[in-house]
Design a protein around this motif. Structure first.
Motif, short mmCIF file in Angstrom:
data_model
loop_
_atom_site.label_atom_id
_atom_site.label_comp_id
_atom_site.label_asym_id
_atom_site.label_seq_id
_atom_site.Cartn_x
_atom_site.Cartn_y
_atom_site.Cartn_z
N ALA A 32 0.82 -1.22 0.00
CA ALA A 32 0.00 0.00 0.00
C ALA A 32 0.85 1.26 0.00
O ALA A 32 0.49 2.26 -0.63
N GLU A 33 1.99 1.22 0.70
CA GLU A 33 2.90 2.38 0.74
C GLU A 33 4.31 1.88 0.49
O GLU A 33 5.07 1.62 1.44
N PRO A 34 4.69 1.71 -0.77
CA PRO A 34 5.99 1.12 -1.11
C PRO A 34 7.16 2.07 -0.89
O PRO A 34 7.62 2.75 -1.80
N GLU A 35 7.61 2.12 0.34
CA GLU A 35 8.76 2.94 0.70
C GLU A 35 9.43 2.31 1.92
O GLU A 35 8.85 1.47 2.60
N HIS A 37 10.11 3.40 4.83
CA HIS A 37 9.45 3.62 6.11
C HIS A 37 8.45 2.50 6.40
O HIS A 37 8.38 1.99 7.53
N SER A 38 7.70 2.08 5.38
CA SER A 38 6.73 1.00 5.57
C SER A 38 7.41 -0.31 5.90
O SER A 38 6.91 -1.11 6.71
N GLU A 89 -2.84 -2.29 10.61
CA GLU A 89 -2.91 -1.05 9.82
C GLU A 89 -3.00 0.19 10.70
O GLU A 89 -2.21 1.12 10.52
N GLN A 93 -0.17 3.33 11.34
CA GLN A 93 -0.52 4.73 11.11
C GLN A 93 -0.45 5.58 12.38
O GLN A 93 -0.90 6.72 12.39
N ASP A 292 3.97 1.46 -8.96
CA ASP A 292 5.09 1.70 -8.04
C ASP A 292 6.05 0.51 -8.06
O ASP A 292 6.56 0.08 -7.02
#
Length: 395
Positions: A32-35, A37-38, A89, A93, A292
């Protein structure tokens, strides 16, 4: 696994099913957030879930009787773990209250299970350690980041150090620090313990298949890539289970079910390669979805490299120059650079072929250098001696 060991119970397999939910949520978190940090957040959440699972694995290994009381205990434990999985999740967050509270309840169940063991000093120490963890996880609900993660780390560190520690580890002298347990209550059943970790790796490999199965197949190239992802998962299975799984079991057997050895080889030794499989699954998902995808190249290559390093499946082959095998692993970490020349679908096919070749090479080197049972035992004894070496020097 060998029939001489304790078998994995049906209720343990059900508990693993609940952890499947958690593994899927962690992979989705990265997709969902390909970076990076994830990835770091997912690793932190995986760390506490991993040791929660180990707590139940050790409990059944030492004290499980596969009776109704045990069934009820594990089924009760599955509820807070399932809640924690769903709460991944919001925890990622910045709202970890439900996640932390659920894991506090899981540890309370583990504390009660160990505290109900009568005048057993080892079980009493483990029960007290879990009660401390309950307090720390509960306290983490009331504090802000980064103290939440500090409390989690302290909780897991102190409980894990007691959970897989020889009863005489606090003693003095050379004998007190040997990894071979002196008392039957300390020892782990090697077959059950090795099988539990093998089954967990299969769960994680299954997540690669799940991500491949969710890909939108809109072209022939994507269909080929989906098939290649299936081949990749099978090759990763082969790398570990063709040789490493049996070697790890042998070493734990030779140590007499030593908690120290179990901690080194399995609890700590398998943690990063296990998480690497989640990264591989997420990377495959990104590549096949072609959104991504750039980060997917890095996730897959780094994940495979960490898996090969962590399981030592490729590096521990009995023949062939070690330097060459090490260069292959280093090259694996750098496969992500191929994003400039290969499309996402082509890259999945390429890395699947790469891992198949590595698995075949490892098997060939292992077969060419096949040794007899006596030499295998000698290698295992050397591993046990190696774990004991620092203590002998210190003593």
């Amino acid at each position: 696994m060998n029939e001489r060991g304790k078998r994995v119970s049906w209720v343990e397999l059900y508990l693993d099913l609940v952890f499947v939910l958690a593994v899927g949520r962690l992979a989705h978190l990265i997709v969902a957030e390909p970076e990076m940090h994830s990835v770091w957040v997912a690793l932190g959440l995986f760390f506490v879930l991993w040791w929660t699972w180990i707590g139940f694995a050790v409990l059944y290994n030492r004290h499980g009787d596969d009776d109704r009381t045990e069934h009820l205990l594990f089924l009760l434990g599955s509820v807070p773990i399932g809640v924690a999985a769903v709460a991944i999740e919001p925890a990622a967050q910045g709202d970890p209250a439900v996640f932390a509270g659920a894991l506090a309840v899981a540890r309370l169940i583990l504390a009660v299970a160990h505290g109900d063991g009568g005048p057993d000093l080892l079980r009493g120490r483990i029960a007290r350690a879990y009660l401390v963890s309950v307090a720390l996880f509960a306290a983490s609900i009331l504090v802000a980041e980064p103290w939440v993660y500090v409390l989690w780390f302290v909780a897991v560190s102190q409980e894990s150090s007691v959970l897989l520690r020889s009863d005489h580890a606090a003693g003095r002298g050379h004998r007190a620090r040997r990894p071979v347990p002196e008392h039957p209550r300390e020892a782990l059943d090697p077959h059950h313990f090795a099988e539990r970790f093998g089954l967990f790796l299969i769960i994680l490999l299954g997540e690669v298949l799940v991500e491949a199965g969710q890909a939108p197949a809109e072209s022939t190239a994507t269909w080929i890539a989906i098939g290649a992802a299936m081949v990749l998962a099978a090759a990763l299975w082969w790398l570990y289970f063709d040789s490493s799984a049996e070697i790890n079991l042998r070493v734990l057997e030779l140590s007499g079910g030593s908690p120290t050895m179990a901690r080194t080889i399995f609890a700590v030794g398998h943690m990063i390669p296990s998480f690497a499989l989640i990264g591989i699954a997420a990377g495959v998902g990104l590549l096949l979805e072609q959104e991504d995808a750039r980060f997917g190249y890095v996730l897959v290559s780094t994940g495979i490299g960490l898996y090969m390093l962590g399981t030592r499946a490729f590096l521990r082959a009995r023949r062939g120059p070690f330097a060459l095998r090490l260069l292959v692993v280093i090259a694996t970490f750098n496969l992500g650079r191929l994003h400039e020349v290969l499309s996402p679908d082509e890259y999945v096919v390429f890395v699947a072929a790469w891992v198949v070749v590595c698995a075949g090479l490892a098997t060939q080197l292992d077969a060419d250098g096949h040794v007899g049972p006596a030499e295998e035992v000698g290698a295992g004894e050397a591993a046990v001696a190696g774990a004991d070496a620092p203590d002998r020097v210190g003593g």
